[in-house]
Design an enzyme around this catalytic site. Structure first.
Site, PDB file in Angstrom:
ATOM      1  N   ASN A   9       0.863  -1.186   0.000  1.00 35.45           N
ATOM      2  CA  ASN A   9       0.000   0.000   0.000  1.00 35.45           C
ATOM      3  C   ASN A   9       0.898   1.234   0.000  1.00 35.45           C
ATOM      4  O   ASN A   9       1.508   1.551   1.009  1.00 35.45           O
ATOM      5  CB  ASN A   9      -0.884  -0.031   1.261  1.00 35.45           C
ATOM      6  CG  ASN A   9      -1.706   1.230   1.411  1.00 35.45           C
ATOM      7  OD1 ASN A   9      -1.843   2.017   0.469  1.00 35.45           O
ATOM      8  ND2 ASN A   9      -2.264   1.435   2.595  1.00 35.45           N
ATOM      9  N   LYS A  11       0.039   4.261  -0.231  1.00 40.46           N
ATOM     10  CA  LYS A  11      -0.641   5.425   0.381  1.00 40.46           C
ATOM     11  C   LYS A  11      -0.477   6.657  -0.508  1.00 40.46           C
ATOM     12  O   LYS A  11      -0.451   6.542  -1.728  1.00 40.46           O
ATOM     13  CB  LYS A  11      -0.124   5.667   1.802  1.00 40.46           C
ATOM     14  CG  LYS A  11      -0.093   4.392   2.645  1.00 40.46           C
ATOM     15  CD  LYS A  11       0.098   4.666   4.089  1.00 40.46           C
ATOM     16  CE  LYS A  11       0.322   3.364   4.827  1.00 40.46           C
ATOM     17  NZ  LYS A  11       0.141   3.464   6.244  1.00 40.46           N
ATOM     18  N   HIS A  97      -9.546   0.705   4.854  1.00 44.53           N
ATOM     19  CA  HIS A  97      -8.231   0.872   5.483  1.00 44.53           C
ATOM     20  C   HIS A  97      -8.381   1.792   6.692  1.00 44.53           C
ATOM     21  O   HIS A  97      -9.192   2.716   6.682  1.00 44.53           O
ATOM     22  CB  HIS A  97      -7.231   1.464   4.469  1.00 44.53           C
ATOM     23  CG  HIS A  97      -5.828   1.480   5.007  1.00 44.53           C
ATOM     24  ND1 HIS A  97      -5.374   2.482   5.836  1.00 44.53           N
ATOM     25  CD2 HIS A  97      -4.795   0.617   4.861  1.00 44.53           C
ATOM     26  CE1 HIS A  97      -4.118   2.218   6.174  1.00 44.53           C
ATOM     27  NE2 HIS A  97      -3.748   1.091   5.590  1.00 44.53           N
ATOM     28  N   GLU A  99      -6.785   4.209   7.792  1.00 45.07           N
ATOM     29  CA  GLU A  99      -6.649   5.659   7.553  1.00 45.07           C
ATOM     30  C   GLU A  99      -7.923   6.229   6.953  1.00 45.07           C
ATOM     31  O   GLU A  99      -8.266   7.393   7.195  1.00 45.07           O
ATOM     32  CB  GLU A  99      -5.412   5.928   6.682  1.00 45.07           C
ATOM     33  CG  GLU A  99      -4.131   5.756   7.508  1.00 45.07           C
ATOM     34  CD  GLU A  99      -2.954   5.191   6.768  1.00 45.07           C
ATOM     35  OE1 GLU A  99      -2.915   5.255   5.527  1.00 45.07           O
ATOM     36  OE2 GLU A  99      -2.047   4.657   7.438  1.00 45.07           O
ATOM     37  N   GLU A 169      -5.248  -5.400  10.534  1.00 48.36           N
ATOM     38  CA  GLU A 169      -4.251  -4.354  10.720  1.00 48.36           C
ATOM     39  C   GLU A 169      -4.529  -3.605  12.021  1.00 48.36           C
ATOM     40  O   GLU A 169      -5.361  -2.683  12.050  1.00 48.36           O
ATOM     41  CB  GLU A 169      -4.311  -3.365   9.553  1.00 48.36           C
ATOM     42  CG  GLU A 169      -3.996  -3.985   8.213  1.00 48.36           C
ATOM     43  CD  GLU A 169      -3.439  -2.949   7.252  1.00 48.36           C
ATOM     44  OE1 GLU A 169      -2.278  -3.096   6.850  1.00 48.36           O
ATOM     45  OE2 GLU A 169      -4.150  -1.984   6.935  1.00 48.36           O
ATOM     46  N   GLY A 175       2.392   2.096  10.620  1.00 53.80           N
ATOM     47  CA  GLY A 175       3.274   3.242  10.443  1.00 53.80           C
ATOM     48  C   GLY A 175       3.956   3.697  11.731  1.00 53.80           C
ATOM     49  O   GLY A 175       4.525   4.782  11.794  1.00 53.80           O
ATOM     50  N   SER A 215       3.517  -2.245  10.238  1.00 51.93           N
ATOM     51  CA  SER A 215       4.973  -2.175  10.392  1.00 51.93           C
ATOM     52  C   SER A 215       5.677  -3.490  10.034  1.00 51.93           C
ATOM     53  O   SER A 215       6.616  -3.908  10.715  1.00 51.93           O
ATOM     54  CB  SER A 215       5.344  -1.718  11.805  1.00 51.93           C
ATOM     55  OG  SER A 215       4.863  -0.405  12.038  1.00 51.93           O
TER      56      SER A 215
HETATM   57  C1  PEP Z   1      -0.720  -0.112   5.782  1.00 51.26           C
HETATM   58  O1  PEP Z   1      -0.728   1.001   5.290  1.00 51.26           O
HETATM   59  O2  PEP Z   1      -1.656  -0.875   5.539  1.00 51.26           O
HETATM   60  C2  PEP Z   1       0.390  -0.488   6.664  1.00 51.26           C
HETATM   61  C3  PEP Z   1       0.357  -1.663   7.211  1.00 51.26           C
HETATM   62  O3  PEP Z   1       1.399   0.425   6.830  1.00 51.26           O
HETATM   63  P1  PEP Z   1       2.847   0.157   7.525  1.00 51.26           P
HETATM   64  O4  PEP Z   1       3.376  -1.128   6.950  1.00 51.26           O
HETATM   65  O5  PEP Z   1       3.666   1.337   7.159  1.00 51.26           O
HETATM   66  O6  PEP Z   1       2.603   0.037   8.996  1.00 51.26           O
END
Ligand code: PEP
Length: 253
Positions: A9, A11, A97, A99, A169, A175, A215
């Protein structure tokens, strides 16, 4: 046997040139792991979808969008439909997601309409579910994940689940550099699979892929993937560099 699936992703990152360069580098490196049976996708920003789809054309890498609107066409300024995404080469789409839920304010009902529209229109949704840090601290993880899952999949028939992927997630891990331990992730993945078996049936639950995101890095991908109910990874930050993303793909074999 569930085939591992690794999705990146991006973003709101990259510009036209870096998006194409990253896509080409991933496509070049992902061929060998794909031969070993890993599905790979990248999810660039809307405006670079077509260029990225052209860059990975003929490779093992599929393209996904980061969001979609549920209506087919019309007066929905700023929105993008399922058929538009298919038209520019998308196979997958992220729905719900964290976000979008927590920054943009999407509710479960809207996420559900997006999942349903994607399935009906022939795009494969990746339904993201997961709890906030405060919800985990209040022992609400299962309650939140259960709500996201039940409401996100509401109205879908059992056979429609064949095109759906779930991504667990935990929001506190996205992040932040804080990864769920493999045991924490496995506990929630097993909970999700049991819930899918209750909501649908055991065979459907066994077939569905449940990804972990939060992460994920080259140095923690293999230990996460070793857990029995973890079928792949949704990767944010570490998918923006071809070498780290490809190391993660290799760890998923
Ligand atoms: C994501 O955006 O779905 C995500 C898991 O981000 P990150 O790997 O940066 O934590």
């Amino acid at each position: 046997m569930r085939k591992p699936f690794v999705a990146g992703n991006w973003k709101m990152n990259t510009v036209a040139q870096s998006a194409v360069a990253l896509a080409k580098a991933v496509a070049a490196e992902a061929a060998a792991p794909a031969e070993h049976g890993v599905d790979v996708a990248v999810c660039p920003p809307f405006v670079y979808l077509q260029a990225v789809a052209a860059a990975v054309d003929g490779s093992a890498v599929a393209v996904g969008a980061q969001d979609v609107y549920f209506e087919q066409q019309g007066a929905f300024t700023g929105e993008v439909s399922v058929s538009m995404l298919k038209d520019v080469g998308c196979t997958y789409v992220l729905c719900g997601h964290s976000e979008r839920r927590h920054v943009i304010g999407e509710a479960d009902e809207l996420v559900n309409k997006k999942v349903a529209a994607a399935v009906a229109g022939g795009l494969k949704p990746i339904l993201c579910v997961g709890e906030l840090k405060s919800e985990r601290q209040d022992s609400q993880t299962e309650q939140v994940v259960s709500r996201h899952l039940k409401k996100g999949l509401a109205g879908l028939a059992t056979e429609q689940l064949a095109s759906v992927t779930i991504a667990y997630e935990p929001v506190w891990a996205i992040g932040t550099g804080l990864t769920a331990t493999p045991q924490q992730a496995q506990q929630v993945h097993a909970f999700i699979r049991n819930l899918l078996a209750d909501l649908y049936d055991a065979a459907t639950a066994e077939r569905m892929r449940i990804l972990y995101g939060g992460s994920v890095k080259p140095d923690n991908a293999a230990e996460l993937m070793a857990e029995p109910d973890l079928d792949g990874l949704l990767v944010g930050g570490a998918s923006l560099k071809a070498d780290s993303f490809v190391q993660i793909i290799r760890a998923a074999i």
